[in-house]
Design a protein around this motif. Structure first.
Motif, mmCIF file in Angstrom:
data_model
loop_
_atom_site.group_PDB
_atom_site.id
_atom_site.type_symbol
_atom_site.label_atom_id
_atom_site.label_comp_id
_atom_site.label_asym_id
_atom_site.label_seq_id
_atom_site.Cartn_x
_atom_site.Cartn_y
_atom_site.Cartn_z
ATOM 1 N N PHE A 1 0.825 -1.213 0.000
ATOM 2 C CA PHE A 1 0.000 0.000 0.000
ATOM 3 C C PHE A 1 0.860 1.264 0.000
ATOM 4 N N GLY A 2 1.929 1.240 0.773
ATOM 5 C CA GLY A 2 2.776 2.427 0.877
ATOM 6 C C GLY A 2 3.579 2.735 -0.370
ATOM 7 N N LEU A 3 3.653 1.768 -1.292
ATOM 8 C CA LEU A 3 4.452 1.959 -2.502
ATOM 9 C C LEU A 3 3.607 2.291 -3.731
ATOM 10 N N VAL A 4 2.294 2.270 -3.576
ATOM 11 C CA VAL A 4 1.409 2.521 -4.719
ATOM 12 C C VAL A 4 1.696 3.889 -5.341
ATOM 13 N N HIS A 5 1.880 4.880 -4.495
ATOM 14 C CA HIS A 5 2.122 6.240 -5.000
ATOM 15 C C HIS A 5 3.414 6.312 -5.803
ATOM 16 N N ASN A 6 4.431 5.552 -5.390
ATOM 17 C CA ASN A 6 5.712 5.563 -6.109
ATOM 18 C C ASN A 6 5.557 5.080 -7.545
ATOM 19 N N ILE A 7 4.609 4.169 -7.768
ATOM 20 C CA ILE A 7 4.377 3.648 -9.112
ATOM 21 C C ILE A 7 3.450 4.565 -9.904
ATOM 22 N N LEU A 8 2.394 5.038 -9.262
ATOM 23 C CA LEU A 8 1.393 5.836 -9.983
ATOM 24 C C LEU A 8 1.879 7.246 -10.306
ATOM 25 N N LYS A 9 2.735 7.797 -9.462
ATOM 26 C CA LYS A 9 3.220 9.162 -9.716
ATOM 27 C C LYS A 9 3.907 9.286 -11.075
ATOM 28 N N PRO A 10 4.887 8.420 -11.418
ATOM 29 C CA PRO A 10 5.501 8.545 -12.747
ATOM 30 C C PRO A 10 4.550 8.200 -13.891
ATOM 31 N N ILE A 11 3.549 7.354 -13.629
ATOM 32 C CA ILE A 11 2.562 7.056 -14.671
ATOM 33 C C ILE A 11 1.743 8.301 -14.981
ATOM 34 N N ILE A 12 1.262 8.960 -13.942
ATOM 35 C CA ILE A 12 0.466 10.177 -14.126
ATOM 36 C C ILE A 12 1.303 11.274 -14.780
ATOM 37 N N THR A 13 2.549 11.410 -14.343
ATOM 38 C CA THR A 13 3.440 12.406 -14.947
ATOM 39 C C THR A 13 3.662 12.118 -16.428
ATOM 40 N N HIS A 14 3.859 10.848 -16.757
ATOM 41 C CA HIS A 14 4.056 10.441 -18.153
ATOM 42 C C HIS A 14 2.824 10.777 -18.989
ATOM 43 N N ILE B 1 -5.043 -2.376 -16.353
ATOM 44 C CA ILE B 1 -3.962 -3.286 -15.956
ATOM 45 C C ILE B 1 -3.622 -3.072 -14.489
ATOM 46 N N ILE B 2 -3.539 -1.806 -14.100
ATOM 47 C CA ILE B 2 -3.210 -1.476 -12.711
ATOM 48 C C ILE B 2 -4.274 -2.011 -11.762
ATOM 49 N N MET B 3 -5.527 -1.758 -12.078
ATOM 50 C CA MET B 3 -6.615 -2.146 -11.177
ATOM 51 C C MET B 3 -6.746 -3.660 -11.046
ATOM 52 N N TYR B 4 -6.491 -4.378 -12.125
ATOM 53 C CA TYR B 4 -6.596 -5.837 -12.062
ATOM 54 C C TYR B 4 -5.369 -6.476 -11.413
ATOM 55 N N SER B 5 -4.289 -5.707 -11.259
ATOM 56 C CA SER B 5 -3.047 -6.260 -10.712
ATOM 57 C C SER B 5 -2.794 -5.850 -9.272
ATOM 58 N N ILE B 6 -3.334 -4.721 -8.869
ATOM 59 C CA ILE B 6 -2.978 -4.140 -7.576
ATOM 60 C C ILE B 6 -3.867 -4.668 -6.460
ATOM 61 N N GLN B 7 -3.323 -4.697 -5.271
ATOM 62 C CA GLN B 7 -4.099 -5.130 -4.111
ATOM 63 C C GLN B 7 -4.879 -3.960 -3.505
ATOM 64 N N SER B 8 -4.296 -2.771 -3.574
ATOM 65 C CA SER B 8 -4.913 -1.591 -2.949
ATOM 66 C C SER B 8 -5.671 -0.770 -3.994
ATOM 67 N N LYS B 9 -6.778 -1.308 -4.481
ATOM 68 C CA LYS B 9 -7.539 -0.631 -5.535
ATOM 69 C C LYS B 9 -8.054 0.748 -5.119
ATOM 70 N N PRO B 10 -8.541 0.926 -3.894
ATOM 71 C CA PRO B 10 -9.013 2.262 -3.503
ATOM 72 C C PRO B 10 -7.928 3.331 -3.599
ATOM 73 N N ALA B 11 -6.682 2.928 -3.378
ATOM 74 C CA ALA B 11 -5.584 3.899 -3.445
ATOM 75 C C ALA B 11 -5.450 4.462 -4.854
ATOM 76 N N VAL B 12 -5.702 3.639 -5.860
ATOM 77 C CA VAL B 12 -5.617 4.099 -7.252
ATOM 78 C C VAL B 12 -6.685 5.150 -7.518
ATOM 79 N N ILE B 13 -7.911 4.861 -7.070
ATOM 80 C CA ILE B 13 -9.018 5.810 -7.240
ATOM 81 C C ILE B 13 -8.697 7.128 -6.547
ATOM 82 N N GLN B 14 -8.171 7.030 -5.335
ATOM 83 C CA GLN B 14 -7.878 8.232 -4.559
ATOM 84 C C GLN B 14 -6.794 9.076 -5.219
ATOM 85 N N ILE B 15 -5.760 8.429 -5.728
ATOM 86 C CA ILE B 15 -4.667 9.168 -6.369
ATOM 87 C C ILE B 15 -5.154 9.840 -7.653
#
Length: 301
Positions: free
Chosen positions: A162-175, A200-214
């Protein structure tokens, strides 16, 4: 081990494609070795940078270009495998590493360079092909960089806490910001790369709400930035908002056990965005605002 990695590094610095591929395969073999004693002083920064660079190779010969990009992706697979065996040694989820790895994966996922098979038939180049690397025994062997890149992204996301979700999504959003993928997502009949990536992210990640929130946080940031923009850029920001909402609309229905409480917050936030849009329509951007409002209503509906 240190001397071995030093040799691999020196070979990777070569300009000979076959040597670079051989060095990559050697690194992957090394990544599968379980070491008895952690080498905390060891740095993998060079390998992250080098493999990311290979992922962007633009050699004029399509055969060499494809082989080197595959080598870069397989090298990233090796880094992931090493991180799994000992994440104290290789913190690939650090911001500086994700800032190189994620754009490399997205670049190859989006690339259409190797769809035309005639380019390879016409080429006279015969080059050593990188050996495939599997994360699991059931994983199929793909020879296409876009498929391998997607596999890497899935594996990274699947292993992120959960604590690493932002590290992955931040460069995706920036890209996506830099390459206008949100604007493409605003046109539902056009390019859907942003939507497919987040699926792909939603079907692979455990912390789905974190994706929505970000994603909602990014939507809020874009909306906040509209107030400081000149009119000439306002239409573009509205389109970006529309693209983000369209992506949310596609992924919000993906099943998740704990997403319920987040839905209420998302609904309230989207209603506020809809209210702001209706009350702040400017004459020259009526169509953009209308498209955004329709996207919000569809998502709420």
């Amino acid at each position: 081990m240190e001397s071995f990695l030093k040799v691999v590094q020196l070979v990777l610095e070569s300009h000979d494609p076959e040597l670079q591929i051989l060095a990559t395969q050697s690194f992957v073999k090394f990544s599968k070795i379980e070491e008895d004693t952690p080498a905390y002083h060891r740095s993998y920064d060079f390998f992250v940078s080098k493999f990311a660079s290979l992922c962007h190779d633009n050699h004029p010969d399509p055969v060499i270009r494809k082989s080197l990009r595959m080598a870069g992706l397989i090298g990233i697979k090796g880094l992931i495998l090493k991180a799994v065996s000992d994440d104290m040694q290789v913190n690939i989820w650090a911001d500086n590493n994700m800032g190189k790895i994620i754009p490399s994966l997205l670049f190859n996922m989006k690339s259409k360079d190797f769809e035309d098979e005639t380019k390879f038939k016409d080429s006279q180049t015969r080059l050593l092909q990188p050996d495939p690397v599997r994360f699991t025994e059931n994983e199929s062997e793909s020879t296409m960089p876009n498929d391998v890149a997607a596999e890497c992204l899935r594996e990274l996301i699947n292993r992120a806490s959960f604590g690493l979700v932002h590290n992955i999504l931040k460069p995706i959003i920036t890209h996506f910001d830099l390459h206008c993928f949100w604007e493409m997502a605003a046109d539902q009949s056009g390019d859907n790369f942003a939507t497919e990536t987040f699926k792909i992210i939603m079907y692979s990640i455990q912390s789905k709400p974190a994706v929505i929130q970000i994603l909602m946080n990014h939507l809020d940031c874009v909306a906040k930035g509209r107030r400081d923009l000149e009119n000439c850029n306002l239409g573009n920001k509205i389109t970006v908002q529309t693209g983000i909402v369209n992506v949310l609309n596609e992924i919000i229905a993906i099943p998740a056990d704990t997403i319920g409480p987040f839905v209420l917050g998302m609904i309230n936030s989207l209603l506020q965005h809809l209210h702001d849009s209706i009350n702040n329509v400017q004459t020259q951007f009526v169509e953009e605002e209308k498209q955004f409002q329709e996207a919000v209503i569809n998502t709420l509906g």
